[in-house]
Structure formats: C-alpha cells, structure tokens
Design a protein around this motif. Structure first.
Motif, PDB file in Angstrom:
ATOM      1  N   GLU A 175       8.713   6.399   3.082  1.00 51.04           N
ATOM      2  CA  GLU A 175       9.492   6.765   4.269  1.00 51.04           C
ATOM      3  C   GLU A 175       9.686   5.604   5.236  1.00 51.04           C
ATOM      4  O   GLU A 175      10.762   5.454   5.818  1.00 51.04           O
ATOM      5  CB  GLU A 175       8.822   7.943   5.005  1.00 51.04           C
ATOM      6  N   ASP A 176       8.646   4.808   5.446  1.00 48.60           N
ATOM      7  CA  ASP A 176       8.768   3.753   6.455  1.00 48.60           C
ATOM      8  C   ASP A 176       8.886   2.360   5.860  1.00 48.60           C
ATOM      9  O   ASP A 176       8.722   1.366   6.561  1.00 48.60           O
ATOM     10  CB  ASP A 176       7.584   3.806   7.433  1.00 48.60           C
ATOM     11  N   LEU A 177       9.197   2.265   4.568  1.00 51.01           N
ATOM     12  CA  LEU A 177       9.333   0.939   3.945  1.00 51.01           C
ATOM     13  C   LEU A 177      10.471   0.138   4.573  1.00 51.01           C
ATOM     14  O   LEU A 177      10.372  -1.076   4.728  1.00 51.01           O
ATOM     15  CB  LEU A 177       9.556   1.075   2.440  1.00 51.01           C
ATOM     16  N   ARG A 178      11.559   0.820   4.926  1.00 51.79           N
ATOM     17  CA  ARG A 178      12.699   0.107   5.504  1.00 51.79           C
ATOM     18  C   ARG A 178      12.333  -0.502   6.856  1.00 51.79           C
ATOM     19  O   ARG A 178      12.681  -1.651   7.145  1.00 51.79           O
ATOM     20  CB  ARG A 178      13.897   1.044   5.636  1.00 51.79           C
ATOM     21  N   SER A 179      11.620   0.265   7.680  1.00 48.51           N
ATOM     22  CA  SER A 179      11.239  -0.276   8.984  1.00 48.51           C
ATOM     23  C   SER A 179      10.218  -1.400   8.829  1.00 48.51           C
ATOM     24  O   SER A 179      10.274  -2.400   9.558  1.00 48.51           O
ATOM     25  CB  SER A 179      10.681   0.825   9.890  1.00 48.51           C
ATOM     26  N   LEU A 180       9.302  -1.270   7.868  1.00 41.95           N
ATOM     27  CA  LEU A 180       8.352  -2.354   7.616  1.00 41.95           C
ATOM     28  C   LEU A 180       9.082  -3.613   7.158  1.00 41.95           C
ATOM     29  O   LEU A 180       8.739  -4.728   7.578  1.00 41.95           O
ATOM     30  CB  LEU A 180       7.331  -1.932   6.549  1.00 41.95           C
ATOM     31  N   GLY A 181      10.088  -3.436   6.304  1.00 43.57           N
ATOM     32  CA  GLY A 181      10.882  -4.577   5.869  1.00 43.57           C
ATOM     33  C   GLY A 181      11.612  -5.233   7.028  1.00 43.57           C
ATOM     34  O   GLY A 181      11.704  -6.457   7.105  1.00 43.57           O
ATOM     35  N   GLY A 182      12.120  -4.411   7.938  1.00 45.64           N
ATOM     36  CA  GLY A 182      12.791  -4.945   9.117  1.00 45.64           C
ATOM     37  C   GLY A 182      11.846  -5.750   9.986  1.00 45.64           C
ATOM     38  O   GLY A 182      12.198  -6.844  10.468  1.00 45.64           O
ATOM     39  N   TRP A 183      10.624  -5.236  10.188  1.00 43.84           N
ATOM     40  CA  TRP A 183       9.631  -5.971  10.984  1.00 43.84           C
ATOM     41  C   TRP A 183       9.252  -7.279  10.291  1.00 43.84           C
ATOM     42  O   TRP A 183       9.037  -8.291  10.944  1.00 43.84           O
ATOM     43  CB  TRP A 183       8.385  -5.113  11.195  1.00 43.84           C
ATOM     44  N   PHE A 184       9.169  -7.240   8.959  1.00 42.77           N
ATOM     45  CA  PHE A 184       8.830  -8.445   8.210  1.00 42.77           C
ATOM     46  C   PHE A 184       9.870  -9.538   8.467  1.00 42.77           C
ATOM     47  O   PHE A 184       9.525 -10.674   8.806  1.00 42.77           O
ATOM     48  CB  PHE A 184       8.747  -8.135   6.713  1.00 42.77           C
ATOM     49  N   HIS A 185      11.145  -9.194   8.313  1.00 46.72           N
ATOM     50  CA  HIS A 185      12.189 -10.200   8.481  1.00 46.72           C
ATOM     51  C   HIS A 185      12.321 -10.641   9.937  1.00 46.72           C
ATOM     52  O   HIS A 185      12.643 -11.805  10.206  1.00 46.72           O
ATOM     53  CB  HIS A 185      13.511  -9.671   7.932  1.00 46.72           C
ATOM     54  N   GLU A 186      12.049  -9.738  10.862  1.00 48.65           N
ATOM     55  CA  GLU A 186      12.079 -10.115  12.271  1.00 48.65           C
ATOM     56  C   GLU A 186      10.963 -11.117  12.577  1.00 48.65           C
ATOM     57  O   GLU A 186      11.184 -12.109  13.276  1.00 48.65           O
ATOM     58  CB  GLU A 186      11.919  -8.868  13.145  1.00 48.65           C
ATOM     59  N   GLU A 216       0.829  -1.208   0.000  1.00 42.22           N
ATOM     60  CA  GLU A 216       0.000   0.000   0.000  1.00 42.22           C
ATOM     61  C   GLU A 216       0.861   1.255   0.000  1.00 42.22           C
ATOM     62  O   GLU A 216       0.590   2.211  -0.737  1.00 42.22           O
ATOM     63  CB  GLU A 216      -0.906  -0.011   1.233  1.00 42.22           C
ATOM     64  N   ARG A 217       1.927   1.234   0.809  1.00 44.58           N
ATOM     65  CA  ARG A 217       2.839   2.392   0.847  1.00 44.58           C
ATOM     66  C   ARG A 217       3.479   2.610  -0.532  1.00 44.58           C
ATOM     67  O   ARG A 217       3.651   3.734  -0.978  1.00 44.58           O
ATOM     68  CB  ARG A 217       3.934   2.181   1.889  1.00 44.58           C
ATOM     69  N   VAL A 218       3.860   1.515  -1.190  1.00 42.32           N
ATOM     70  CA  VAL A 218       4.477   1.625  -2.514  1.00 42.32           C
ATOM     71  C   VAL A 218       3.494   2.236  -3.509  1.00 42.32           C
ATOM     72  O   VAL A 218       3.849   3.131  -4.283  1.00 42.32           O
ATOM     73  CB  VAL A 218       4.950   0.243  -3.008  1.00 42.32           C
ATOM     74  N   ARG A 219       2.254   1.769  -3.498  1.00 43.13           N
ATOM     75  CA  ARG A 219       1.251   2.292  -4.436  1.00 43.13           C
ATOM     76  C   ARG A 219       1.023   3.786  -4.233  1.00 43.13           C
ATOM     77  O   ARG A 219       0.813   4.530  -5.194  1.00 43.13           O
ATOM     78  CB  ARG A 219      -0.077   1.544  -4.263  1.00 43.13           C
ATOM     79  N   ARG A 220       1.081   4.219  -2.976  1.00 42.23           N
ATOM     80  CA  ARG A 220       0.841   5.633  -2.672  1.00 42.23           C
ATOM     81  C   ARG A 220       2.099   6.480  -2.805  1.00 42.23           C
ATOM     82  O   ARG A 220       2.041   7.707  -2.620  1.00 42.23           O
ATOM     83  CB  ARG A 220       0.291   5.772  -1.251  1.00 42.23           C
TER      84      ARG A 220
END
Length: 232
Positions: free
Chosen positions: A121-132, A113-117
């Motif tokens: 800004e917070d894609l990196r932190s979302l990616g970190g939470w995903f891998h965690e 959703e962030r990518v579409r919009r």
C-alpha cells in the motif's frame, strides 16, 4: 497573522495534482481565498508562482486557469527526468552526508520489508521519499527544485502502475544507495539511468475529463491551509 504565500501555493498545487481542480478550470482569487481560509494577497502571489511552474495559465477574459498540458509536453517531462535524475544521483554520490545515507538505507529496508510481507500500500510513497532524499543529497538547490517540480508535474499528468516485480525495484534502490555510499558517481549515474528507464514504462498518461466552460469544479468544499508554525 499573515499566511505565507508558499503555504497557499503548496495547497493549490496539491489540489491541482490530485485533480480537485480539473484542467482548464478557472481559479478565481475570491473562491481560492475562501477555500483555504486566507486573504486574496497570498493567493495572488501563489498563482504567479504556479504560473511560472506551468501549473496555471492566464487567459484573456478568463483570468487564471489550470493549465492543459499536451501529450508532447507530458512526454518531454519523462525525458527530462531521465536526464536530471542520473545527474542528481551522481551529485549525491559526491556530496551526500551520513545523515542522507542513514535515511536512504532506512527507506530501502522499509521498502524491502513491505515487499516481503506483501504490504504494497505505501510502496509508492516510500519510493517518493527515497527519490526526494536522493535529490536532497545532491546538495544543489537548483537541481533539487527542478526534480521536485518534475515529480509534481509527472504525478499530475501520469498514473503510475505498480511494478510487476517490486522486489527488483527495491533491489535497484539498494544498489543505488551502495554506489552513493562508496561515492562512486559514475556507477550511481548508470544505475539511476537504468532505474528511470524501467520506471518510465509504468507511466500511463492521465486523460483529463471534460470541463464545464468557465467554471472551476471543486470536489471538496473546504481545504484550509495548514498554518502550523506560522508566526502570529
């Protein structure tokens, strides 16, 4: 009240990773205790833990100092990650719970959703939470600890460029979650390997600034430890 050493350890590690304490700088118990608002006992325990993790070294006549990893050591971390993350994904496919799947799918939806919009800004932190979360789904405490330590060290040693096509990156995340949901361990392993290989290309080694000999240069004056939940 006694502040747990692991809380102090987390605070010091975060400051090392973020560059508050520069590589090679001294870490004296007195200064750290004052900075985090604790006694020297948990600081001493935290420094021992950080030394075992490779963030701190003890030098003759200088005491505890922030480590200064070599380029080869940094490169080794990325290679180790490319071995461990696929293992973690395969284990997650075998051991995940519905709760893990719910969180992983939610993170993928948020990222896409962030990518579409165009809100990156917070894609990196979302990616970190995903891998965690994916690591947690492996159900292996030893593997979780290793992957967590790797993420901290890689964040310390590398600057990571945003992917040119973030939609592709989050599509890979989605495909990985689908494999985990189907309990397809080999597919999850293969997708995690491909994702790690592509992500590695975006890593650029940080160049440590020069240090003043024997001094710990601290960029902010106070950083009290968060003691929420600590029993009195």
């Amino acid at each position: 009240m006694r502040i747990p050493a692991h809380s102090v350890c987390t605070a010091i590690r975060d400051d090392i990773v973020s560059g508050v304490f520069e590589r090679g700088s001294r870490l004296t118990e007195e200064v750290l205790a004052r900075r985090y608002g604790v006694s020297r006992v948990p600081v001493r325990e935290a420094l021992r833990t950080l030394e075992s993790e490779g963030f701190v070294v003890t030098r003759r006549h200088a005491g505890a100092c922030v480590a200064e990893p070599t380029e080869q050591e940094a490169a080794d971390l990325l290679e180790i990650r490319m071995l461990l993350e696929p293992l973690g994904a395969a284990r997650a496919a075998q051991r995940r719970t519905e709760a893990h799947l719910k969180v992983l799918r939610g993170l993928v939806r948020l990222g896409q959703e962030r990518v579409r919009r165009g809100e990156g800004e917070d894609l990196r932190s979302l990616g970190g939470w995903f891998h965690e979360t994916l690591a947690q789904a492996s159900g292996s405490p030893a593997l979780i600890a290793l992957l967590t330590q790797l993420r901290h060290k890689i964040a310390w040693m590398y600057a990571v460029e945003q992917p040119v096509r973030p939609a592709d990156s989050w599509a890979e995340h989605g495909a990985l979650v689908d494999a985990v949901a189907r309990r397809d361990a080999e597919r999850a392993r293969a997708l995690a390997t491909q994702h790690a290989e592509r992500a590695t290309a975006a890593h650029r080694l940080r160049r440590a600034p020069g240090n003043m000999p024997g001094q710990a240069r601290v960029r902010t004056s106070q950083h009290p430890v968060n003691i929420a939940g600590v029993r009195h």
